[in-house]
Design a protein around this motif. Structure first.
Motif, short mmCIF file in Angstrom:
data_model
loop_
_atom_site.label_atom_id
_atom_site.label_comp_id
_atom_site.label_asym_id
_atom_site.label_seq_id
_atom_site.Cartn_x
_atom_site.Cartn_y
_atom_site.Cartn_z
N CYS A 1 0.88 -1.16 0.00
CA CYS A 1 0.00 0.00 0.00
C CYS A 1 0.92 1.22 0.00
CB CYS A 1 -0.90 0.00 1.23
SG CYS A 1 -1.91 1.50 1.34
N TYR A 2 0.90 1.97 -1.08
CA TYR A 2 1.79 3.13 -1.23
C TYR A 2 0.95 4.39 -1.10
CZ TYR A 2 5.61 5.97 -3.05
OH TYR A 2 6.61 6.90 -3.19
N ILE A 3 1.41 5.28 -0.24
CA ILE A 3 0.73 6.56 -0.05
C ILE A 3 1.65 7.65 -0.55
CG2 ILE A 3 -0.32 8.13 1.62
CD1 ILE A 3 -0.61 5.61 3.46
N GLY A 4 1.18 8.44 -1.50
CA GLY A 4 2.03 9.49 -2.06
C GLY A 4 1.21 10.69 -2.47
N ASP A 5 1.90 11.84 -2.52
CA ASP A 5 1.17 13.06 -2.86
C ASP A 5 1.87 13.94 -3.89
OD1 ASP A 5 3.27 14.04 -1.37
OD2 ASP A 5 2.03 15.10 0.08
N SER A 6 3.00 13.48 -4.42
CA SER A 6 3.70 14.34 -5.37
C SER A 6 3.87 13.66 -6.72
CB SER A 6 5.07 14.74 -4.81
OG SER A 6 6.01 13.70 -4.99
N ILE A 7 4.28 14.44 -7.68
CA ILE A 7 4.53 13.92 -9.02
C ILE A 7 5.60 12.83 -8.98
CG2 ILE A 7 6.27 15.67 -9.59
CD1 ILE A 7 5.07 15.70 -12.44
N ASN A 8 6.52 12.93 -8.03
CA ASN A 8 7.60 11.94 -7.90
C ASN A 8 7.10 10.60 -7.37
OD1 ASN A 8 9.51 13.78 -8.81
ND2 ASN A 8 9.84 14.58 -6.76
N ASP A 9 5.87 10.52 -6.91
CA ASP A 9 5.30 9.28 -6.40
C ASP A 9 4.45 8.54 -7.45
OD1 ASP A 9 6.25 9.50 -3.69
OD2 ASP A 9 4.77 11.09 -3.41
N VAL B 1 -2.07 -1.40 -3.74
CA VAL B 1 -3.08 -0.40 -3.43
C VAL B 1 -2.36 0.94 -3.35
CG1 VAL B 1 -4.76 0.43 -1.74
CG2 VAL B 1 -4.47 -2.02 -2.09
N SER B 2 -2.92 1.94 -3.99
CA SER B 2 -2.28 3.26 -3.98
C SER B 2 -3.27 4.30 -3.45
CB SER B 2 -1.79 3.63 -5.37
OG SER B 2 -2.83 3.56 -6.32
N ILE B 3 -2.73 5.16 -2.58
CA ILE B 3 -3.57 6.15 -1.90
C ILE B 3 -2.92 7.52 -2.00
CG2 ILE B 3 -4.55 6.84 0.32
CD1 ILE B 3 -4.51 3.87 1.11
N SER B 4 -3.73 8.52 -2.26
CA SER B 4 -3.28 9.90 -2.23
C SER B 4 -4.32 10.72 -1.47
CB SER B 4 -3.07 10.45 -3.65
OG SER B 4 -2.38 11.67 -3.61
N LEU B 5 -4.05 11.99 -1.33
CA LEU B 5 -4.93 12.88 -0.58
C LEU B 5 -5.45 13.97 -1.50
CD1 LEU B 5 -2.32 13.13 2.19
CD2 LEU B 5 -4.60 12.35 2.69
N GLY C 1 -5.94 17.43 -2.78
CA GLY C 1 -5.02 18.55 -2.67
C GLY C 1 -3.59 18.17 -3.05
N ALA C 2 -3.34 16.88 -3.26
CA ALA C 2 -2.02 16.45 -3.71
C ALA C 2 -1.85 16.85 -5.18
CB ALA C 2 -1.88 14.94 -3.55
N SER C 3 -0.69 16.59 -5.72
CA SER C 3 -0.47 16.93 -7.13
C SER C 3 -1.46 16.16 -7.99
CB SER C 3 0.96 16.60 -7.56
OG SER C 3 1.13 15.20 -7.71
N THR C 4 -1.86 16.75 -9.09
CA THR C 4 -2.82 16.11 -10.00
C THR C 4 -2.29 14.78 -10.49
OG1 THR C 4 -3.61 18.27 -10.69
CG2 THR C 4 -4.12 16.43 -12.14
N VAL C 5 -1.01 14.70 -10.76
CA VAL C 5 -0.42 13.45 -11.23
C VAL C 5 -0.58 12.35 -10.18
CG1 VAL C 5 1.72 12.34 -12.00
CG2 VAL C 5 1.19 14.66 -12.74
N ALA C 6 -0.37 12.68 -8.91
CA ALA C 6 -0.51 11.69 -7.83
C ALA C 6 -1.96 11.25 -7.69
CB ALA C 6 0.01 12.26 -6.52
N LEU D 1 -8.13 10.15 -0.40
CA LEU D 1 -8.74 10.51 0.87
C LEU D 1 -9.17 11.97 0.78
CD1 LEU D 1 -6.21 8.75 3.26
CD2 LEU D 1 -8.42 7.90 2.43
N MET D 2 -10.47 12.18 0.73
CA MET D 2 -11.02 13.50 0.43
C MET D 2 -10.91 14.51 1.57
SD MET D 2 -11.66 13.24 -2.69
CE MET D 2 -12.55 14.74 -3.03
N ASN D 3 -10.76 14.05 2.80
CA ASN D 3 -10.70 15.00 3.90
C ASN D 3 -9.26 15.43 4.22
OD1 ASN D 3 -9.69 12.76 5.16
ND2 ASN D 3 -11.13 12.78 6.86
N GLN D 4 -8.32 15.06 3.37
CA GLN D 4 -6.92 15.46 3.49
C GLN D 4 -6.28 14.99 4.80
OE1 GLN D 4 -7.29 19.70 2.72
NE2 GLN D 4 -6.49 19.35 0.65
N SER D 5 -6.76 13.89 5.33
CA SER D 5 -6.22 13.32 6.56
C SER D 5 -5.93 11.85 6.33
CB SER D 5 -7.24 13.48 7.69
OG SER D 5 -6.82 12.74 8.83
N LEU D 6 -4.93 11.34 7.04
CA LEU D 6 -4.60 9.93 6.97
C LEU D 6 -5.45 9.08 7.92
CD1 LEU D 6 -0.71 10.25 6.86
CD2 LEU D 6 -2.25 9.77 4.94
N ARG D 7 -6.23 9.70 8.77
CA ARG D 7 -7.02 8.97 9.77
C ARG D 7 -7.92 7.88 9.18
NH1 ARG D 7 -6.65 13.81 12.71
NH2 ARG D 7 -5.59 13.39 14.67
#
Length: 176
Positions: A100-108, A117-121, A123-128, A136-142
């Motif tokens: 399970c990879y969690i990333g938020d940038s173009i480098n991810d 399984v891949s997860i982003s938040l 507000g992260a980069s569009t590419v991510a 995760l739509m609430n911008q939290s990892l909870r």
């Protein structure tokens, strides 16, 4: 400037050099911040049986090491290029691990595409967010704990359903 850079890295910070007409004019210190919920989420995942938590970063070694220590992450990997992140994901998968990879940038993005399984938040980069399977739509990892619980429940129900579907057929084959 090298002394400032070394001191900055020793404190777990990154340093961005600023140049004007090819001359160093100054530097900006970037201090990493830990998401308020990060330690709590890592502990919740461990309580759900997830034992290996890795940090894979393109940042310098010292800031990455400090963040990993602060979070209680098992292993960290610093100064990794996007392709190296994806290769690391593949190596884990070759070792029979689900990733399970969690990333938020173009480098991810490449690693997000390779992960089980891949997860982003939001507000992260569009590419991510385009590469991720879950956002995760609430911008939290909870919600990660709830997400893992949902997957576990789904797998349990799928196995039960499979047994109820196959059991009568197996009895019919035995009689036939």
């Amino acid at each position: 400037m090298q002394e400032i850079q070394s001191a900055s890295h020793a404190e777990g910070n990154s340093l961005v050099m600023v140049a004007i007409d090819y001359q160093v004019a100054g530097a900006i210190v970037l201090q990493p911040t830990i998401r308020s919920e990060a330690k709590e989420v890592i502990e919740a995942l461990r309580q759900r049986g997830i034992m290996s938590v890795y940090m894979i970063s393109g940042d310098h070694k010292m800031p990455t090491r400090k963040l990993a220590a602060d979070l209680g992450v098992d292993q960290y990997f610093a100064e990794m290029l996007p392709e190296q992140k994806a290769d690391f994901v593949e190596q884990l998968q070759l070792g029979n691990k689900s990733v399970c990879y969690i990333g938020d940038s173009i480098n991810d993005a490449i690693a997000l595409k390779k992960a089980t399984v891949s997860i982003s938040l939001r507000g992260a980069s569009t590419v991510a967010t385009d590469a991720a399977q879950v956002i995760l739509m609430n911008q939290s990892l909870r919600p990660l704990g709830d997400l893992f619980d949902l997957v576990h429940d789904y797998q349990r129900h799928a196995k039960t359903t499979l047994i109820f579907v196959l059991a009568p057929r197996l009895k019919a084959v035995e009689r036939g």
